[in-house]
Enzyme design. Structure first.
Site, PDB file in Angstrom:
ATOM      1  N   GLU A  91       0.299  -0.795   0.131  1.00  0.00           N
ATOM      2  CA  GLU A  91      -0.098  -0.052  -0.199  1.00  0.00           C
ATOM      3  C   GLU A  91       0.554   1.124  -0.078  1.00  0.00           C
ATOM      4  O   GLU A  91       1.821   0.693   0.420  1.00  0.00           O
ATOM      5  CB  GLU A  91      -1.427  -0.212   0.850  1.00  0.00           C
ATOM      6  N   LEU A 225      10.714   6.790  17.855  1.00  0.00           N
ATOM      7  CA  LEU A 225      11.495   6.491  19.640  1.00  0.00           C
ATOM      8  C   LEU A 225      10.379   5.171  19.571  1.00  0.00           C
ATOM      9  O   LEU A 225      11.505   4.784  20.823  1.00  0.00           O
ATOM     10  CB  LEU A 225      11.563   7.931  19.700  1.00  0.00           C
ATOM     11  N   ASN A 294      -3.446   4.933  16.090  1.00  0.00           N
ATOM     12  CA  ASN A 294      -4.441   4.542  15.581  1.00  0.00           C
ATOM     13  C   ASN A 294      -5.440   3.607  16.011  1.00  0.00           C
ATOM     14  O   ASN A 294      -4.458   2.823  15.261  1.00  0.00           O
ATOM     15  CB  ASN A 294      -4.327   5.034  13.716  1.00  0.00           C
ATOM     16  N   CYS A 339      -0.913   6.407  10.110  1.00  0.00           N
ATOM     17  CA  CYS A 339       0.395   5.745  10.101  1.00  0.00           C
ATOM     18  C   CYS A 339      -0.356   4.396  11.582  1.00  0.00           C
ATOM     19  O   CYS A 339      -1.404   4.501  11.951  1.00  0.00           O
ATOM     20  CB  CYS A 339       0.864   6.993  11.152  1.00  0.00           C
TER      21      CYS A 339
END
Length: 367
Positions: A91, A225, A294, A339
């Protein structure tokens, strides 16, 4: 015989040189294919006869195809489901930004809509990050440099791509040679992207970071991080065990010294122990990019932070620690394009409807 992508730069240049064909013909071939995606080799004008024979026998104009296209409800985000020659899927995501909605020096920005393409570098990923849907696929394969470049070719038919971020499926620095060669193609004709508009994101593959500045000078680096303490990083990012925090910081310090680039530190989890001796030393010229989690499924152990808690966290980083900090407002949640949400399970499945919020462009973080 499996045919190669014409955008595999090292392959086609090597084949041309071996056949006694001037490799300078590669650029006009790329230009023609981009402008005429359904062309056949004989349609390309003014090539040596030996070039047509070689192209027919060893290369394809495109080894991948656009299988499906999903658009967010607000029109800012498009997700491309791309089918590779071997039947696998990856994707890529186009994110559109209207620069006039931002502010620069207290005034509206000049310009208009610009587009950033989020590119995949692998089918799946071996890093196993617990907050990322791609990690649930496991690692399948590296993309060739041509397959990486072809994502830009497909996307360029839908939008004028200004920026590239390697933040799609896979760990880019685990496919180091493929990514480096692909970026080099993007920097030259016919794409001619600026290195400062290309960002490579990594969980911290130290040995590759140590080589990156010499191989791709001017390209930006973002580091996922997600926690400033090694123990917490290892809990949510298993691969972090191979990349001790102090050694990672040493590598980043050397990279910044050589490149002069501003770092994006991508933070998902709550930032603890900022003043702890085992936490990240904030001596970099850096930007902390806070990314609200998300959703990636009902079984996930994580929950999205409230806007209030994220804003409070940003205030602490800015006011107490004087760190430049932005909040990533995700685009494309309603098409599973935000994300951490990229995953290929059932290519023909429909995504649930939803709403999204506008996002600042990645290049704005360096202003």
């Amino acid at each position: 015989m499996k045919l190669k992508s014409v955008f595999d730069a090292s392959e086609i240049r090597s084949e041309f040189e071996s056949a006694g064909i001037n490799p300078n013909f590669v650029i006009p071939i790329w230009k023609y294919v981009i402008q005429n995606p359904d062309c056949v080799w004989d349609e390309i004008p003014s090539l040596p006869s030996a070039a047509y024979t070689l192209l027919h026998s060893k290369f394809k104009t495109l080894t991948s195809s656009l299988h499906s296209l999903f658009h967010s409800s607000d029109g800012t985000t498009s997700k491309l489901l791309i089918k590779l020659q071997n039947g696998a899927f990856v994707e890529a995501v186009i994110m559109r930004y209207d620069t006039r909605l931002g502010m620069c020096g207290g005034k509206p920005r000049p310009g208009g809509v610009r587009s950033t393409l989020c590119i995949s570098s692998q089918v799946g990923c071996k890093m196993g990050c617990t907050f990322c849907a791609t990690g649930s696929m496991g690692f399948k394969s590296n993309l060739t440099s041509g397959e990486i470049v072809e994502q830009l070719v497909h996307a360029s038919r839908l939008a004028d791509i200004r920026n590239i971020v390697f933040m799609g499926m896979g760990e880019p620095l685990n496919n180091y040679n493929g990514v480096v060669e692909a970026v080099r193609v993007m920097l030259k004709q016919p794409f001619q992207l600026s290195p400062k508009r290309i960002t490579i994101s990594t969980v911290g593959v130290i040995h590759a970071i140590n080589k990156l500045h010499n191989d791709l000078p001017g390209v930006s680096l973002a580091v996922s991080l997600h926690a400033p303490v090694q123990e917490i990083r290892c809990q949510i990012m298993p691969a972090a065990r191979a990349f001790p925090l102090q050694k990672l910081m040493d590598a980043l310090q050397a990279f910044q010294k050589n490149s002069g680039k501003v770092f994006d530190f991508l933070i998902l989890q709550e930032f603890l122990g900022l003043s702890d001796g085992n936490s990240v030393p904030f001596f970099f010229n850096q930007v902390i990019n806070l990314i609200p989690f998300n959703p990636i499924g009902s079984t996930s152990q994580f929950k999205t932070s409230t806007k209030q808690s994220v804003s409070s966290f940003q205030k602490i980083l800015r006011e107490t620690y004087k760190i430049r900090t932005t909040i990533r407002k995700e685009m494309g949640q309603d098409i599973s394009g935000a994300c951490g949400q990229l995953v290929v399970n059932q290519p023909d499945s429909k995504r649930p409807p939803g709403t999204v919020e506008p996002l600042r462009d990645i290049e704005d973080l360096h202003l």
